[in-house]
Motif scaffolding. Structure first.
Motif, PDB file in Angstrom:
ATOM      1  N   HIS A   1      13.786  10.695  31.823  1.00 38.45           N
ATOM      2  CA  HIS A   1      12.702  10.308  32.685  1.00 38.45           C
ATOM      3  C   HIS A   1      11.589   9.880  32.049  1.00 38.45           C
ATOM      4  O   HIS A   1      11.057   8.861  32.579  1.00 38.45           O
ATOM      5  N   TYR A   2      11.230  10.350  30.748  1.00 40.16           N
ATOM      6  CA  TYR A   2      10.176   9.564  30.013  1.00 40.16           C
ATOM      7  C   TYR A   2      10.538   8.213  29.617  1.00 40.16           C
ATOM      8  O   TYR A   2       9.737   7.514  29.591  1.00 40.16           O
ATOM      9  N   VAL A   3      11.646   8.102  29.066  1.00 40.31           N
ATOM     10  CA  VAL A   3      12.326   6.767  28.624  1.00 40.31           C
ATOM     11  C   VAL A   3      12.111   5.813  29.625  1.00 40.31           C
ATOM     12  O   VAL A   3      11.608   4.613  29.708  1.00 40.31           O
ATOM     13  N   THR A   4      12.790   6.279  31.022  1.00 42.85           N
ATOM     14  CA  THR A   4      12.768   5.317  32.291  1.00 42.85           C
ATOM     15  C   THR A   4      11.378   5.078  32.555  1.00 42.85           C
ATOM     16  O   THR A   4      11.083   3.848  33.033  1.00 42.85           O
ATOM     17  N   LYS A   5      10.385   6.053  32.718  1.00 45.30           N
ATOM     18  CA  LYS A   5       9.094   5.736  33.140  1.00 45.30           C
ATOM     19  C   LYS A   5       8.365   4.657  32.328  1.00 45.30           C
ATOM     20  O   LYS A   5       7.852   3.900  32.672  1.00 45.30           O
ATOM     21  N   VAL A   6       8.464   4.881  30.842  1.00 44.23           N
ATOM     22  CA  VAL A   6       7.755   3.569  30.042  1.00 44.23           C
ATOM     23  C   VAL A   6       8.428   2.488  30.040  1.00 44.23           C
ATOM     24  O   VAL A   6       7.697   1.588  29.959  1.00 44.23           O
ATOM     25  N   GLU A   7       9.575   2.445  29.960  1.00 44.02           N
ATOM     26  CA  GLU A   7      10.443   1.099  29.842  1.00 44.02           C
ATOM     27  C   GLU A   7      10.312   0.471  31.264  1.00 44.02           C
ATOM     28  O   GLU A   7      10.284  -0.817  31.269  1.00 44.02           O
ATOM     29  N   LYS A   8      10.088   1.220  32.480  1.00 43.40           N
ATOM     30  CA  LYS A   8       9.780   0.560  33.634  1.00 43.40           C
ATOM     31  C   LYS A   8       8.573  -0.230  33.833  1.00 43.40           C
ATOM     32  O   LYS A   8       8.188  -1.274  34.399  1.00 43.40           O
ATOM     33  N   LYS A   9       7.666   0.156  32.888  1.00 37.84           N
ATOM     34  CA  LYS A   9       6.273  -0.359  32.698  1.00 37.84           C
ATOM     35  C   LYS A   9       6.124  -1.294  31.578  1.00 37.84           C
ATOM     36  O   LYS A   9       5.226  -1.658  31.376  1.00 37.84           O
ATOM     37  N   GLY A  10       7.224  -1.523  31.074  1.00 36.54           N
ATOM     38  CA  GLY A  10       7.298  -2.625  30.127  1.00 36.54           C
ATOM     39  C   GLY A  10       6.999  -2.151  28.621  1.00 36.54           C
ATOM     40  O   GLY A  10       6.660  -2.912  27.718  1.00 36.54           O
ATOM     41  N   ARG A  11       7.125  -0.742  28.396  1.00 35.60           N
ATOM     42  CA  ARG A  11       6.813  -0.307  26.962  1.00 35.60           C
ATOM     43  C   ARG A  11       8.164   0.276  26.502  1.00 35.60           C
ATOM     44  O   ARG A  11       9.112   0.084  27.088  1.00 35.60           O
ATOM     45  N   THR A  12       7.978   0.722  25.061  1.00 38.08           N
ATOM     46  CA  THR A  12       9.281   0.502  24.561  1.00 38.08           C
ATOM     47  C   THR A  12       9.660   2.069  24.074  1.00 38.08           C
ATOM     48  O   THR A  12       8.681   2.835  23.920  1.00 38.08           O
ATOM     49  N   VAL A  13      11.053   2.339  23.919  1.00 41.17           N
ATOM     50  CA  VAL A  13      11.221   3.654  23.191  1.00 41.17           C
ATOM     51  C   VAL A  13      10.514   3.868  22.052  1.00 41.17           C
ATOM     52  O   VAL A  13      10.002   5.050  21.761  1.00 41.17           O
ATOM     53  N   GLU A  14      10.441   3.048  21.013  1.00 44.06           N
ATOM     54  CA  GLU A  14       9.736   3.079  19.843  1.00 44.06           C
ATOM     55  C   GLU A  14       8.334   3.713  19.949  1.00 44.06           C
ATOM     56  O   GLU A  14       7.603   4.540  19.369  1.00 44.06           O
ATOM     57  N   GLU A  15       7.610   3.201  20.970  1.00 45.60           N
ATOM     58  CA  GLU A  15       6.229   3.502  21.525  1.00 45.60           C
ATOM     59  C   GLU A  15       6.267   4.674  22.021  1.00 45.60           C
ATOM     60  O   GLU A  15       5.457   5.608  21.505  1.00 45.60           O
ATOM     61  N   LEU A  16       7.149   5.170  22.679  1.00 42.56           N
ATOM     62  CA  LEU A  16       7.422   6.460  23.212  1.00 42.56           C
ATOM     63  C   LEU A  16       7.538   7.395  21.965  1.00 42.56           C
ATOM     64  O   LEU A  16       7.107   8.607  21.848  1.00 42.56           O
ATOM     65  N   HIS A  17       8.385   7.302  21.209  1.00 39.74           N
ATOM     66  CA  HIS A  17       8.595   7.830  19.879  1.00 39.74           C
ATOM     67  C   HIS A  17       7.445   8.210  18.853  1.00 39.74           C
ATOM     68  O   HIS A  17       7.196   9.069  18.588  1.00 39.74           O
ATOM     69  N   GLN A  18       6.690   7.119  19.003  1.00 43.34           N
ATOM     70  CA  GLN A  18       5.390   7.107  18.262  1.00 43.34           C
ATOM     71  C   GLN A  18       4.401   8.077  18.817  1.00 43.34           C
ATOM     72  O   GLN A  18       3.845   8.793  18.133  1.00 43.34           O
ATOM     73  N   VAL A  19       4.093   8.054  20.047  1.00 46.34           N
ATOM     74  CA  VAL A  19       3.289   9.068  20.805  1.00 46.34           C
ATOM     75  C   VAL A  19       3.709  10.344  20.791  1.00 46.34           C
ATOM     76  O   VAL A  19       3.230  11.386  20.620  1.00 46.34           O
ATOM     77  N   ILE A  20       5.171  10.864  20.844  1.00 49.56           N
ATOM     78  CA  ILE A  20       5.613  11.834  20.853  1.00 49.56           C
ATOM     79  C   ILE A  20       5.360  12.291  19.235  1.00 49.56           C
ATOM     80  O   ILE A  20       5.085  13.642  18.949  1.00 49.56           O
ATOM     81  N   GLU A  21       5.897  11.675  18.270  1.00 61.16           N
ATOM     82  CA  GLU A  21       5.435  12.011  16.776  1.00 61.16           C
ATOM     83  C   GLU A  21       3.920  12.151  16.662  1.00 61.16           C
ATOM     84  O   GLU A  21       3.781  13.456  15.736  1.00 61.16           O
ATOM     85  N   TRP A  22       3.209  11.548  17.011  1.00 60.24           N
ATOM     86  CA  TRP A  22       1.738  11.728  17.063  1.00 60.24           C
ATOM     87  C   TRP A  22       1.506  13.136  17.423  1.00 60.24           C
ATOM     88  O   TRP A  22       0.705  13.971  16.589  1.00 60.24           O
ATOM     89  N   LEU A  23       1.948  13.557  18.565  1.00 64.50           N
ATOM     90  CA  LEU A  23       1.582  14.980  19.026  1.00 64.50           C
ATOM     91  C   LEU A  23       2.151  15.960  18.308  1.00 64.50           C
ATOM     92  O   LEU A  23       1.660  17.077  18.076  1.00 64.50           O
TER      93      LEU A  23
END
Length: 121
Positions: A22-44
């Protein structure tokens, strides 16, 4: 803010692997990438993509996910309302950490700049 014990237990026992798509779908639907999602998760959490995949494969709960995480020392700078709760007022640590993640992913999906999402003191 006090959450109910039932709410906290539901968050703790939810499998990260069931929410991650659901996280992947949410960010991709808004034009962001899985790599950016992973960057955010890794930061936290400190989890790189490989470790994240291991946790998904292992089907860990959010409780285990955050027990293994090395939470970013600037995570306390994440403020605001998510899922009807003001993050900084949530008393239960696990629920607060889960809402930190939700808030960061929400900001990513809304197009916020990465340097603003990855808070610095």
């Amino acid at each position: 803010m006090t959450t109910t014990p039932e709410h906290d237990a539901r968050v703790a026992n939810m499998k990260f692997s069931s929410v991650y798509p659901h996280y992947v779908t949410k960010v991709e639907k808004k034009g962001r990438t899985v790599e950016e999602l992973h960057q955010v998760i890794e930061w936290l959490t400190g989890f790189d993509s490989k470790k994240l995949q291991q946790l998904i494969d292992e089907q860990v709960t959010f409780k285990t996910f955050f027990e293994r995480a090395n939470l970013n020392p600037n995570a306390h700078l994440i403020k605001g309302v998510i899922c009807g709760y003001r993050i900084e007022d949530i008393e239960t640590q696990l629920t607060r950490e889960t809402r930190y993640l939700d808030k960061l992913i929400d900001e990513l999906a809304r197009g916020r700049k990465m340097d603003k999402i990855l808070r610095k003191a």
